[in-house]
Design an enzyme around this catalytic site. Structure first.
Site, PDB file in Angstrom:
ATOM      1  N   GLN A  76      -8.179   1.336   8.478  1.00 31.38           N
ATOM      2  CA  GLN A  76      -7.954   0.377   8.106  1.00 31.38           C
ATOM      3  C   GLN A  76      -7.579  -0.968   8.908  1.00 31.38           C
ATOM      4  O   GLN A  76      -8.189  -2.001   9.018  1.00 31.38           O
ATOM      5  CB  GLN A  76      -6.767   0.485   7.261  1.00 31.38           C
ATOM      6  CG  GLN A  76      -6.123  -0.902   6.798  1.00 31.38           C
ATOM      7  CD  GLN A  76      -6.561  -1.189   5.999  1.00 31.38           C
ATOM      8  OE1 GLN A  76      -6.841  -0.660   4.678  1.00 31.38           O
ATOM      9  NE2 GLN A  76      -7.230  -2.925   5.908  1.00 31.38           N
ATOM     10  N   ASP A 105       1.379  -5.350   2.672  1.00 29.26           N
ATOM     11  CA  ASP A 105       1.083  -4.335   1.748  1.00 29.26           C
ATOM     12  C   ASP A 105       2.208  -3.629   0.805  1.00 29.26           C
ATOM     13  O   ASP A 105       3.199  -4.439   0.538  1.00 29.26           O
ATOM     14  CB  ASP A 105       1.495  -2.361   2.891  1.00 29.26           C
ATOM     15  CG  ASP A 105      -0.383  -1.219   2.484  1.00 29.26           C
ATOM     16  OD1 ASP A 105      -0.189  -1.406   1.649  1.00 29.26           O
ATOM     17  OD2 ASP A 105       0.316  -0.267   2.949  1.00 29.26           O
ATOM     18  N   ARG A 145     -13.845  -2.799   6.197  1.00 28.31           N
ATOM     19  CA  ARG A 145     -14.105  -1.607   6.929  1.00 28.31           C
ATOM     20  C   ARG A 145     -15.243  -0.433   7.224  1.00 28.31           C
ATOM     21  O   ARG A 145     -15.190   0.599   8.173  1.00 28.31           O
ATOM     22  CB  ARG A 145     -13.502  -0.195   5.065  1.00 28.31           C
ATOM     23  CG  ARG A 145     -12.131  -1.360   5.218  1.00 28.31           C
ATOM     24  CD  ARG A 145     -10.875  -0.825   6.793  1.00 28.31           C
ATOM     25  NE  ARG A 145     -10.818   0.421   6.427  1.00 28.31           N
ATOM     26  CZ  ARG A 145     -10.369   1.661   5.417  1.00 28.31           C
ATOM     27  NH1 ARG A 145      -9.538   0.447   3.915  1.00 28.31           N
ATOM     28  NH2 ARG A 145     -10.297   2.871   5.177  1.00 28.31           N
ATOM     29  N   CYS A 200      -4.259  -4.904   3.638  1.00 27.60           N
ATOM     30  CA  CYS A 200      -4.748  -4.025   3.204  1.00 27.60           C
ATOM     31  C   CYS A 200      -5.603  -3.406   1.762  1.00 27.60           C
ATOM     32  O   CYS A 200      -6.897  -2.617   1.264  1.00 27.60           O
ATOM     33  CB  CYS A 200      -4.415  -2.110   4.452  1.00 27.60           C
ATOM     34  SG  CYS A 200      -3.182  -2.200   3.009  1.00 27.60           S
ATOM     35  N   ARG A 249      -7.769  12.444   4.040  1.00 25.89           N
ATOM     36  CA  ARG A 249      -6.465  11.504   4.322  1.00 25.89           C
ATOM     37  C   ARG A 249      -5.846  12.360   3.050  1.00 25.89           C
ATOM     38  O   ARG A 249      -6.066  13.209   2.112  1.00 25.89           O
ATOM     39  CB  ARG A 249      -7.079  10.641   3.003  1.00 25.89           C
ATOM     40  CG  ARG A 249      -5.903   9.530   2.222  1.00 25.89           C
ATOM     41  CD  ARG A 249      -6.846   8.255   0.656  1.00 25.89           C
ATOM     42  NE  ARG A 249      -6.747   6.903   2.324  1.00 25.89           N
ATOM     43  CZ  ARG A 249      -6.698   6.456   1.711  1.00 25.89           C
ATOM     44  NH1 ARG A 249      -6.623   6.240   0.455  1.00 25.89           N
ATOM     45  NH2 ARG A 249      -7.496   5.269   2.264  1.00 25.89           N
ATOM     46  N   HIS A 281      -2.697   4.540   9.168  1.00 30.80           N
ATOM     47  CA  HIS A 281      -3.887   4.116   8.791  1.00 30.80           C
ATOM     48  C   HIS A 281      -5.220   3.564  10.155  1.00 30.80           C
ATOM     49  O   HIS A 281      -5.396   2.970   9.545  1.00 30.80           O
ATOM     50  CB  HIS A 281      -3.403   3.028   7.659  1.00 30.80           C
ATOM     51  CG  HIS A 281      -4.128   3.222   6.769  1.00 30.80           C
ATOM     52  ND1 HIS A 281      -5.828   4.457   6.552  1.00 30.80           N
ATOM     53  CD2 HIS A 281      -5.236   2.224   5.546  1.00 30.80           C
ATOM     54  CE1 HIS A 281      -6.667   3.745   5.942  1.00 30.80           C
ATOM     55  NE2 HIS A 281      -6.212   2.976   4.958  1.00 30.80           N
TER      56      HIS A 281
HETATM   57  N1  NVA Z   1       0.449   1.938   2.352  1.00 29.67           N
HETATM   58  C1  NVA Z   1      -0.387   2.128   1.389  1.00 29.67           C
HETATM   59  C2  NVA Z   1      -1.309   1.584   2.409  1.00 29.67           C
HETATM   60  C3  NVA Z   1      -2.885   1.998   0.820  1.00 29.67           C
HETATM   61  C4  NVA Z   1      -4.147   2.177   0.991  1.00 29.67           C
HETATM   62  C5  NVA Z   1      -0.429   3.447   0.753  1.00 29.67           C
HETATM   63  O1  NVA Z   1       0.203   4.685   2.043  1.00 29.67           O
HETATM   64  O2  NVA Z   1      -0.198   3.668   0.144  1.00 29.67           O
HETATM   65  N1   CP Z   2      -6.556  -0.037   1.843  1.00 32.34           N
HETATM   66  C1   CP Z   2      -7.007   1.051   1.859  1.00 32.34           C
HETATM   67  O1   CP Z   2      -7.191   2.336   2.030  1.00 32.34           O
HETATM   68  O2   CP Z   2      -8.010   1.743   0.357  1.00 32.34           O
HETATM   69  P1   CP Z   2      -8.098   2.360  -0.174  1.00 32.34           P
HETATM   70  O3   CP Z   2      -6.551   3.349  -0.484  1.00 32.34           O
HETATM   71  O4   CP Z   2      -8.878   1.870  -1.789  1.00 32.34           O
HETATM   72  O5   CP Z   2      -8.818   3.638   0.351  1.00 32.34           O
END
Ligand code: NVA
Ligand code: CP
Length: 306
Positions: free
Chosen positions: A132, A223, A291, A263, A102, A129
């Site tokens: 997800q 989101d 997930r 999400c 990540r 992502h």
């Molecule tokens: N768009 C959000 C998704 C979190 C799961 C982010 O990147 O923070």
């Molecule tokens: N939806 C998602 O990826 O959640 P987290 O950021 O908690 O992993």
């Protein structure tokens, strides 16, 4: 079971439609207990951003498969002291069987994957992502009994989740509509990729008008308005994104059988109202649980079973 053996998942576009559908089918079978597989391998999690769902769902998925997980928080590795991605990748390659990353830039993920011979999974970048969306599609399939021909509309920021939804929906024949303010569009290249994949057989629409997106839609998805790394813009974004809020009025304009997805984490009463996320049409908790099932199927597809 191991059709993706040894492959990376850096973008959903690394899969073809058939492979994506097979992961979803395997996820459903693993979830129902129809099949039970083991995979005694070691997964590393190298996360430069916060995570609850992705971290825990990957960890539990691997434990349930009989494997192990090492949480490689950059702060406790030499990554935070400047050891290069290239060197880190080549070292981890000798220890781990698979790595989920990540991070911010897609190009960092790609460069890591170039240096590591083990499979690398995108556990979220600024661009995509994919994990997800595996869970999202599983949730839609469970609810409607099919994917092809369903209409899904996303409201808010044209971010990583919107980008991966475009690809995933196009691959399974879901009509996908993305409603964003004009300066927050999804990635142009991904929109074109999604249109090519859909090949005129399903809808791929980007609009600034939430009313156009919501009409007859069966899945409303949103989101956060400011993603991780964009926190300093959050307050300025509120008035810009307000017309894209998923609230009761918007839900009333959708199809009668509509479901609500997010999400998570959610900012209640920003991108989604408390009443909607807690309402009867919301499947966000099932989606979050999925997930784990979806990623278990992904791990088995890439690593094979014992
Ligand atoms: N768009 C959000 C998704 C979190 C799961 C982010 O990147 O923070
Ligand atoms: N939806 C998602 O990826 O959640 P987290 O950021 O908690 O992993």
């Amino acid at each position: 079971m191991d059709k993706l053996k040894g492959r990376d998942l850096l973008s959903l576009a690394n899969l073809n439609s058939e492979e994506l559908k097979e992961i979803l089918q395997l996820a459903a079978q693993l979830k129902s207990g129809e099949i039970n597989l083991k995979c005694n391998k070691v997964l590393g999690l190298l996360f430069s951003k916060a995570s609850t769902r992705t971290r825990v769902s990957f960890t539990v998925a691997m434990y349930q498969l009989g494997g192990q997980v090492i949480d490689l928080n950059p702060n406790v590795t030499q990554v935070s002291r400047g050891e290069s991605l290239e060197d880190t990748a080549r070292v981890l390659d000798g220890y781990l069987d698979i790595l989920a990353i990540r991070t911010f830039e897609q190009k960092d993920l790609e460069s890591f994957a170039n240096y590591a011979k083990i499979p690398v999974i995108n556990a979220l970048t600024d661009r995509e992502h994919p994990c997800q969306i595996l869970a999202d599609l599983l949730t839609v399939q469970e609810n409607f009994g099919k994917l092809d021909g369903i209409t899904l509309s996303y409201f808010g920021d044209g971010n990583n989740v919107a980008n991966s939804l475009l690809l995933g929906c196009a691959m399974v024949g879901i009509n996908v509509r993305i409603a964003t303010p004009e300066n927050y569009l999804p990635n142009k290249e991904i929109v074109e990729q999604a249109k090519t994949i859909a090949n005129g057989k399903s809808e791929v629409l980007v609009t600034q008008d939430p009313q156009v997106a919501v009409k007859d839609s069966q899945v409303l998805y949103t989101d956060v308005w400011a993603s991780m790394g964009q926190e300093q813009e959050a307050n300025n974004r509120i008035p810009i994104f307000q017309p894209y809020q998923v609230n009761e009025k918007l839900v009333e304009s959708a199809a009668d059988d509509v479901i609500i997805l997010h999400c998570l984490p959610a900012h209640r009463d920003e991108e989604i109202t408390d009443a909607v996320i807690e309402g009867k049409k919301s499947l966000v908790w099932e989606q979050a649980e999925n997930r784990m099932h979806a990623q278990k199927a992904l791990l088995i597809s890439i690593l094979g079973s014992d």
